[in-house]
Design an enzyme around this catalytic site. Sequence first.
Site, PDB file in Angstrom:
ATOM      1  N   LEU A 133       0.851  -1.196   0.000  1.00  9.46           N
ATOM      2  CA  LEU A 133       0.000   0.000   0.000  1.00  9.46           C
ATOM      3  C   LEU A 133       0.885   1.244   0.000  1.00  9.46           C
ATOM      4  O   LEU A 133       1.569   1.523   0.981  1.00  9.46           O
ATOM      5  CB  LEU A 133      -0.927  -0.018   1.216  1.00  9.46           C
ATOM      6  CG  LEU A 133      -1.770  -1.297   1.398  1.00  9.46           C
ATOM      7  CD1 LEU A 133      -2.687  -1.150   2.609  1.00  9.46           C
ATOM      8  CD2 LEU A 133      -2.570  -1.610   0.145  1.00  9.46           C
ATOM      9  N   GLY A 163      -8.766   5.159   2.459  1.00 10.02           N
ATOM     10  CA  GLY A 163      -8.402   4.225   3.505  1.00 10.02           C
ATOM     11  C   GLY A 163      -7.764   2.963   2.974  1.00 10.02           C
ATOM     12  O   GLY A 163      -7.767   2.668   1.773  1.00 10.02           O
ATOM     13  N   THR A 164      -7.208   2.185   3.918  1.00 10.18           N
ATOM     14  CA  THR A 164      -6.454   0.994   3.542  1.00 10.18           C
ATOM     15  C   THR A 164      -7.356  -0.098   2.962  1.00 10.18           C
ATOM     16  O   THR A 164      -6.947  -0.833   2.054  1.00 10.18           O
ATOM     17  CB  THR A 164      -5.720   0.442   4.774  1.00 10.18           C
ATOM     18  OG1 THR A 164      -6.645   0.287   5.858  1.00 10.18           O
ATOM     19  CG2 THR A 164      -4.601   1.386   5.201  1.00 10.18           C
ATOM     20  N   ARG A 188       1.329  14.834   6.883  1.00  7.28           N
ATOM     21  CA  ARG A 188       2.134  15.269   8.026  1.00  7.28           C
ATOM     22  C   ARG A 188       3.628  15.376   7.712  1.00  7.28           C
ATOM     23  O   ARG A 188       4.387  15.954   8.486  1.00  7.28           O
ATOM     24  CB  ARG A 188       1.906  14.335   9.213  1.00  7.28           C
ATOM     25  CG  ARG A 188       0.603  14.603   9.948  1.00  7.28           C
ATOM     26  CD  ARG A 188       0.438  13.664  11.113  1.00  7.28           C
ATOM     27  NE  ARG A 188      -0.039  12.351  10.677  1.00  7.28           N
ATOM     28  CZ  ARG A 188      -0.153  11.299  11.484  1.00  7.28           C
ATOM     29  NH1 ARG A 188       0.203  11.381  12.758  1.00  7.28           N
ATOM     30  NH2 ARG A 188      -0.602  10.145  11.030  1.00  7.28           N
TER      31      ARG A 188
END
Length: 476
Positions: A26, A95-96, A33
Site C-alpha cells: 500500500l 483508507g487501507t 504530516r
Amino acid sequence: MRANASAGSKRPISSEPRGSVTVVVLAAGRGVRMNSRIPKVLHPVAGRPMLLWAMAAARALDPERTLVVTNPAQDGVQAALNGQGQAVPQARQLGTGHALSQVTGAHRTSGPVVVLNADTPLLRGETLKTLLAAHRKSGAAVTLLTANLDDPHGYGRIVRGRNGVFREIVEEKDATDEQRAIAEVNSGVYVFSGRELWPALLKLENKNRAGEYYLTDVVRLIKGKVETVRVEDGDEILGINDRRQLAQAERVMRQRVLDALMVGGVTITDPATTFIDADVAIGQDTVVHPFTTITGASVVGEDCVIGPMTQVRESTIGDGSRIERSHLEKAKVGSKVTVGPFSRLRPGTELADEVHIGTHTEIKNSRIGTGSAVPHFSYLGDAVVGANVNIGAGSITANWDGFQKNVTEIDDRAYISCDTIFVAPVRVGSDAATAADTVVTKDVPAGSLAIGRPEMKIVEGYTARRRARHKAVAKK
C-alpha cells in the site's frame, strides 16, 4: 447512504494453488504530516526510498506477483519502482480497505495475500517469512503481525478476550481510554487467505469517524480463524508519518547497516558519528573513522582507511587506499591511492593505482595515470595526465575559454613546476618539464623545458615612495 469500498469490482476469484503468494504493498497515502512536495514513500532511509525497503522485504517471500497500490497523481512513485511490481491505481484515498479493494479480479487469487505498508521501512523479510509460515501452519483465514510498544500512540490496539484469544482491532481514534492503554498494537501487516479475503471486502463499510474504509474492519468481517504473530523487535513496525519518525527510522537502519559491516570485517571506530547508506559495499579490514559519510552505491575495497571527516558519494575506491578529510563525488579511485587532507574529487575523476593527491587539491573530469602526484594546492579540470607525472603546487588547468571546456594533456613522466598555468587546449609531451611560474599556451614537445615567465624588473625606492604617499593622504 454508505458507499461500498468494492463497488464496481465484483469479479470472480481466479483459481490458483494455495501455495502461490500475492503481495500487496500500500503506497498511495498522501503523507500530509510530512509537509513535503515529495511523496511520503519516496523519502529515503539509509539512502533508499522507504517504498523500496518494502519491496525488498516482499521479495523475501518469492511471491507469484507483487502489486503496488499507488496514487496516480504521484508520478515519482512509479518511476522509483522502475518495473518492480505492478501498479494498482487508487484515484481516491479512502483508507487501507479501499486501497486493497482496487486489486482487480484478475489478481484476486485464492492463495495467501500478504498486505504491508510502504511506509514501514524497518520491516524485515525474515519477519514476513515467519508470518507466512505461521499462517500456513495454522490454516487461519487471516494472520496479523503485532508488537508490544512502550509508546503505542497512533497505532490500532489489539483487543483480546480474558482467555487471551484475539477479539478485534480498534483504531486509536475510535478507541476508548481503556483500549488506548493496551500496549499490543497492530502493525498493519497481514496474511489473508484470498478465498476469505475478497468476499469480505465486498461487505466493507465506512462506519468510523474518519469516513474511511479500514482494512482492520476486514479482519472483523472475514469468516474463519484469526491468528497473530508478535514480532520481538518493535522497531520493525515503525510507520513513518512525519519527519521525526523518519529520523527515528534512519537511526535504527543506520545502526543495522553498521552492524552488518562490522560483522563482515569492517572497523567502524565510532558508529555514533558514521553515516553509511544501505547500498554501500566495503571490503574486509577497511577502517572508517569518525564524521565520515559514505552514500549511494559507493564501493570501498579492502584494507582502506576512510576518514576522519570524509564524504564519499557514488564513488569507487580500490584496495589499500587512504582518503582523509576529503570529498569524493562520482569518482573512481584505484588501489593504494592517497587523497587529502582537504581535497575534492568531482564527477568524472579517475585516479589510477598509486596516485597521490595531497592537500587542498581539486580535480574534475580528469584521468590521472599510475604513480602520478598532485601534492597540493592545484586544480586539474578536463585533464588527461599520464603515469609518473609530478604536478607542482599552485598549478592549474585553465580549461574554460568562455564558450567551451578544453582538454589539457600531460604525458608520462612530465615534471610540472610550481605555479604552472595550462591554457587549454594544450599538450605537454613525455619527459618534458615546465619552469616555475610558466604559462603554457602552446604544445611542449617531449623532453623539452617550457619557460614562460616574463623578465623580472627591479623598481628601486618603491617602498619609500609608497609610504610617503600614504602619509600624505592621512594628513588631508
